[in-house]
Write a protein that holds these residues in place. Structure first.
Motif, mmCIF file in Angstrom:
data_model
loop_
_atom_site.group_PDB
_atom_site.id
_atom_site.type_symbol
_atom_site.label_atom_id
_atom_site.label_comp_id
_atom_site.label_asym_id
_atom_site.label_seq_id
_atom_site.Cartn_x
_atom_site.Cartn_y
_atom_site.Cartn_z
ATOM 1 N N SER A 1 23.089 103.068 -20.400
ATOM 2 C CA SER A 1 22.501 104.367 -18.780
ATOM 3 C C SER A 1 21.701 103.486 -17.317
ATOM 4 O O SER A 1 21.509 104.346 -16.982
ATOM 5 C CB SER A 1 22.283 105.630 -20.086
ATOM 6 N N ARG A 2 21.460 102.284 -18.688
ATOM 7 C CA ARG A 2 20.450 101.329 -17.145
ATOM 8 C C ARG A 2 21.175 101.191 -16.267
ATOM 9 O O ARG A 2 20.299 100.017 -15.282
ATOM 10 C CB ARG A 2 19.482 100.872 -17.683
ATOM 11 N N VAL B 1 21.648 95.308 -20.339
ATOM 12 C CA VAL B 1 20.968 96.365 -20.393
ATOM 13 C C VAL B 1 21.751 97.355 -20.778
ATOM 14 O O VAL B 1 22.709 97.515 -21.498
ATOM 15 C CB VAL B 1 20.363 96.776 -18.800
ATOM 16 N N SER B 2 21.030 98.572 -21.398
ATOM 17 C CA SER B 2 21.357 99.511 -22.692
ATOM 18 C C SER B 2 22.600 99.990 -21.470
ATOM 19 O O SER B 2 21.870 100.538 -20.162
ATOM 20 C CB SER B 2 20.853 100.756 -22.638
ATOM 21 N N GLY C 1 16.594 94.525 -21.319
ATOM 22 C CA GLY C 1 17.478 93.749 -21.476
ATOM 23 C C GLY C 1 17.736 92.861 -22.039
ATOM 24 O O GLY C 1 16.524 91.916 -22.534
ATOM 25 N N HIS D 1 13.407 96.313 -18.122
ATOM 26 C CA HIS D 1 14.715 97.315 -18.040
ATOM 27 C C HIS D 1 14.874 96.919 -19.753
ATOM 28 O O HIS D 1 16.042 97.853 -20.596
ATOM 29 C CB HIS D 1 15.654 97.488 -17.437
ATOM 30 N N GLU E 1 18.414 97.514 -8.303
ATOM 31 C CA GLU E 1 16.612 97.596 -8.414
ATOM 32 C C GLU E 1 17.267 95.946 -8.025
ATOM 33 O O GLU E 1 16.530 94.700 -7.368
ATOM 34 C CB GLU E 1 15.960 97.452 -9.534
ATOM 35 N N GLU F 1 26.420 104.399 -10.682
ATOM 36 C CA GLU F 1 26.762 105.690 -11.455
ATOM 37 C C GLU F 1 27.555 106.421 -12.174
ATOM 38 O O GLU F 1 28.381 107.029 -12.969
ATOM 39 C CB GLU F 1 25.475 106.330 -10.516
ATOM 40 N N ALA G 1 20.443 101.724 -12.427
ATOM 41 C CA ALA G 1 19.030 101.701 -12.016
ATOM 42 C C ALA G 1 18.902 100.194 -12.104
ATOM 43 O O ALA G 1 17.846 99.840 -10.600
ATOM 44 C CB ALA G 1 17.941 101.754 -13.129
ATOM 45 N N PHE G 2 19.672 99.391 -12.766
ATOM 46 C CA PHE G 2 19.111 98.537 -12.832
ATOM 47 C C PHE G 2 19.819 97.746 -11.472
ATOM 48 O O PHE G 2 19.183 96.143 -11.055
ATOM 49 C CB PHE G 2 19.682 97.330 -14.197
ATOM 50 N N GLY H 1 26.759 97.603 -21.645
ATOM 51 C CA GLY H 1 25.951 97.196 -20.202
ATOM 52 C C GLY H 1 26.147 95.155 -20.210
ATOM 53 O O GLY H 1 24.954 95.186 -19.949
#
Ligand code: FAD
Ligand code: MLT
Ligand code: ZN
Length: 476
Positions: A359-360, A356-357, A427, A425, A367, A231, A363-364, A390
Motif C-alpha cells: 500500500s506504500r 515497501v509494503s 522498507g 517507509h 517521492e 496508485e 507514495a514511495f 511491494g
C-alpha cells in the motif's frame, strides 16, 4: 601455489579444474560486468564428496572459497576479490535431478541444476515448480536458494525460502550436513536450513535440495494493462485477489521508460496497445481447472475480462489487452522479462532492489522519483518490478552519452537518497537480489547494531577462519 593446484586436481580431476586465464575469465566477472576478480583456480566438483574434500583442503591451507552457480547474481556475490588467492567453486557439474515424487509433491536435485530444467522436469510430471525469473535459463537452484530468489510468482507461491523442504550443505570445515528431509513439519531445535537460505555462500555450500512442487495450472489468463498511475495499479491488484477467486499468480508494474528501452533494444518487441501510456501492469491469473470442461471450466478469461471492464469504467484502467493465445502471452511477458537486458544494452545503470509494503508503493514511487531527480536532474529513472510483493527495481539509467565512470560518481548520492526514503517507509534495501559485495556498506548502515552483531556472531561461529565467501554480506 602449484602444490595446492595439484592437490585440487587430485580431488576433482582434470575436467574439474580450470587454471588458464581464458577459461577462468567467465567465472571472474558478473552478469552486469560491474566486478572483475582474480582466482587461483576455478574448481568444478562433480559430487558432494568432492565438494567436501575441496573445502577440507582449503580449510587446511587457508584458501578462501567463492561458491558460484549460474553467475547471474546482481550483487557481485559470486565474484572473487582481486587478490588471486581465492578459488571459485562452481557447482555447474552437479546438475542431476535425483528424484521426483509426484505423490508427495517433491523433487530432489543437485545444486547446479539450472532452474528451467527443474521447471521442465516438474511439468513432465504434471507438477509446477513455481520459481520463475528472467535468468531461469542459466541460474541454478543452488544460487536461487542462496540468494532466496524472488521472481514473478512470489505473491502466490512465496520466494525461494518457501519452496524448499530440505538441504544438504558442506560446512566451512568440510563436513556434510544431511538435512535432506522431505518433511513439512519439523520442530527439532534451531532451523539450520533457514540459516543457509539467503546466506549467499557465506556460511556453507548448498549441494542438494528437496524442493516443493504444486499442481500445474491448466489455464492461465494474461493481461497487458495500461493504468493511469501506480496508485491505480495497486488498487487494481487489491480488487483482483477476490475477483480471480484468489488466483492472481503475477502482478508486475512497468513504466513507459522501461517499455521504450525494450522496444529499442530487443528485436521483435511490439507495444500491444495502440496509444502510449505512462504506466503498465502485466497481470496473470492461473487455475488448476481447465479452460473448457463444462461445469468444471475455470472461466478465468471471462472473469478477467469482466473485472477489467469494471476497472475501465472506474478509471483504474485506461486500456487493456487479454492474451488470446500462448504466443501472445509470451510476447507480453517478453516485454517485462527483457527489462534487465535492455537496460544493460542502453548503458550504465544503478539498481535498487527495494521493498515497501504494497500500500506504500504509490507514495514511495512519487517521492522516490523526485528524490532521484533532485540528486541528478539528467538521470533517467526506470522503475519496474514485482508490485504484488511491494518489490520495485527502482533503477536509474545514466544520462544519454555518459560513460560508466562519469555516472558512477553520482551513485552514492542517488542510492543514499533512495535508501533513506525506503527506510522512512519501513522498507528493505534488498528485497531479492541480496547484499553480495554491492551493498555491504549499506547493510552496515541501515541494519541495527543488534542485527549486525547477531549476524557477525553467526558468521564467526560457523566460519571461524572466514574462508567462506569472505567480504560478502558482512565484514567480520
Ligand atoms: P550466482 O550468481 O552464481 O550466485 C549468487 C550467490 O549465491 C553468490 O553469493 C554465490 O556465492 C552464492 N551461491 C551460488 N550457488 C551456491 C551454492 N550452491 N551454495 C552456496 N552459495 C551459492 N533475482 C531474483 O531474485 N528475482 C528476479 O526476478 C531476478 N531476475 C533476474 C533477471 C536477469 C536477467 C538476471 C541476469 C538476474 C536476475 N535475478 C533475479 C538475479 C539472479 O538470477 C538470482 O539472484 C539467482 O538466484 C542467482 O542464481 P545463480 O545460480 O546465477 O547464482
Ligand atoms: C527482474 O525482476 O527482472 C530483475 O530482478 C530486475 C533487475 O534486473 O533489476
Ligand atoms: Zn526482480
Amino acid at each position: 601455489m602449484s602444490a595446492i593446484i595439484d592437490k585440487l586436481a587430485a580431488i576433482v580431476g582434470e575436467r574439474g579444474l580450470i587454471t588458464d586465464p581464458q577459461g577462468k575469465h567467465p567465472y571472474l566477472t558478473d552478469w552486469r560486468e560491474n566486478y572483475l576478480g582474480a582466482a587461483l583456480a576455478v574448481v568444478r566438483p562433480a559430487s558432494t564428496e568432492e565438494v567436501a574434500a575441496v573445502v577440507k583442503l582449503c580449510a587446511a591451507e587457508r584458501v578462501a572459497i567463492v561458491p558460484q552457480g549460474g553467475n547471474t547474481g546482481m550483487a557481485g556475490g559470486g565474484t572473487p576479490d582481486q587478490s588471486g588467492r581465492e578459488i571459485v567453486l562452481s557447482l555447474n557439474r552437479m546438475n542431476r535431478i535425483l528424484e521426483i515424487d509426484p505423490i508427495g509433491y517433491t523433487m530432489t536435485v543437485e545444486a547446479g541444476v539450472v532452474l528451467e530444467t527443474i521447471q521442465e522436469a516438474a511439468a513432465q510430471h504434471d507438477r509446477l515448480f513455481p520459481l520463475s525469473l528472467a535468468a531461469q535459463g542459466s541460474c541454478t537452484i543452488g544460487g536461487n536458494l542462496s540468494t532466496n530468489a524472488g521472481g514473478v510468482h512470489v505473491l502466490h507461491y512465496g520466494n525461494a525460502r518457501q519452496l524448499v523442504l530440505g538441504l544438504e550443505v558442506v560446512t566451512p570445515a568440510g563436513e556434510v550436513w544431511d538435512g535432506l528431509r522431505a518433511l513439512k513439519k519439523d520442530n527439532t531445535g534451531y532451523d539450520l536450513r533457514d540459516l543457509y537460505l539467503g546466506a549467499e555462500g557465506t556460511l556453507g555450500i548448498i549441494t542438494r535440495a528437496v524442493l516443493k512442487l504444486w499442481p500445474r495450472p491448466k489455464d492461465t489468463a494474461t493481461a497487458w494493462i495500461a493504468v493511469p498511475s501506480p496508485e491505480a495499479a495497486v488498487a487494481l491488484l487489491s480488487g483482483a485477489h477476490a475477483a480471480s477467486e484468489d488466483n492472481v499468480t503475477s502482478c508486475e508494474l512497468m513504466s513507459r521508460q522501461g517499455i521504450d528501452l525494450v522496444l529499442k533494444h530487443i528485436p521483435g518487441s511490439v507495444d500491444p496497445l495502440a496509444e502510449r501510456h505512462d504506466w503498465y501492469v502485466l497481470m496473470e491469473w492461473g487455475s488448476t481447472r481447465p479452460r473448457r470442461a463444462g461445469d468444471n471450466a475455470s472461466g478465468l478469461a471471462e472473469k478477467m475480462e469482466g473485472y477489467l471492464g469494471e476497472a475501465l469504467e472506474a478509471g483504474q484502467v485506461l486500456d487493456a489487452a487479454i492474451a488470446q493465445n500462448e504466443a501472445q502471452a509470451r510476447a507480453f511477458w517478453a516485454l517485462r522479462e527483457n527489462h534487465s537486458e535492455s537496460q544493460k544494452r542502453e548503458g550504465p545503470s544503478i539498481k535498487h532492489d527495494i521493498s515497501v509494503s504494497v500500500s506504500r508503493i504509490p507514495a514511495f514511487m512519487s517521492e522516490g522519483l523526485a528524490a532521484m531527480k533532485r540528486v541528478l536532474p539528467e538521470c533517467r529513472p526506470v522503475p519496474f518490478g514485482h508490485v504484488g510483493d511491494g518489490n520495485l527495481h527502482f533503477n536509474c539509467q545514466g544520462p544519454p552519452g555518459w560513460d560508466k565512470a562519469r555516472f558512477m560518481t553520482h551513485a552514492h548520492a542517488i542510492s543514499g537518497a533512495v535508501y533513506d526514503l525506503v527506510v522512512s517507509h519501513g522498507g528493505s534495501i534488498s528485497a531479492e537480489h541480496g547484499i553480495g559485495q554491492l551493498k555491504v556498506d549499506e547493510l552496515a548502515h541501515y541494519r541495527s547494531q543488534i542485527e549486525l552483531d547477531t549476524m557477525r556472531t553467526i558468521k564467526r561461529a560457523l566460519d571461524p577462519q572466514n574462508l567462506m565467501n569472505p567480504g560478502k554480506i558482512i565484514r567480520v
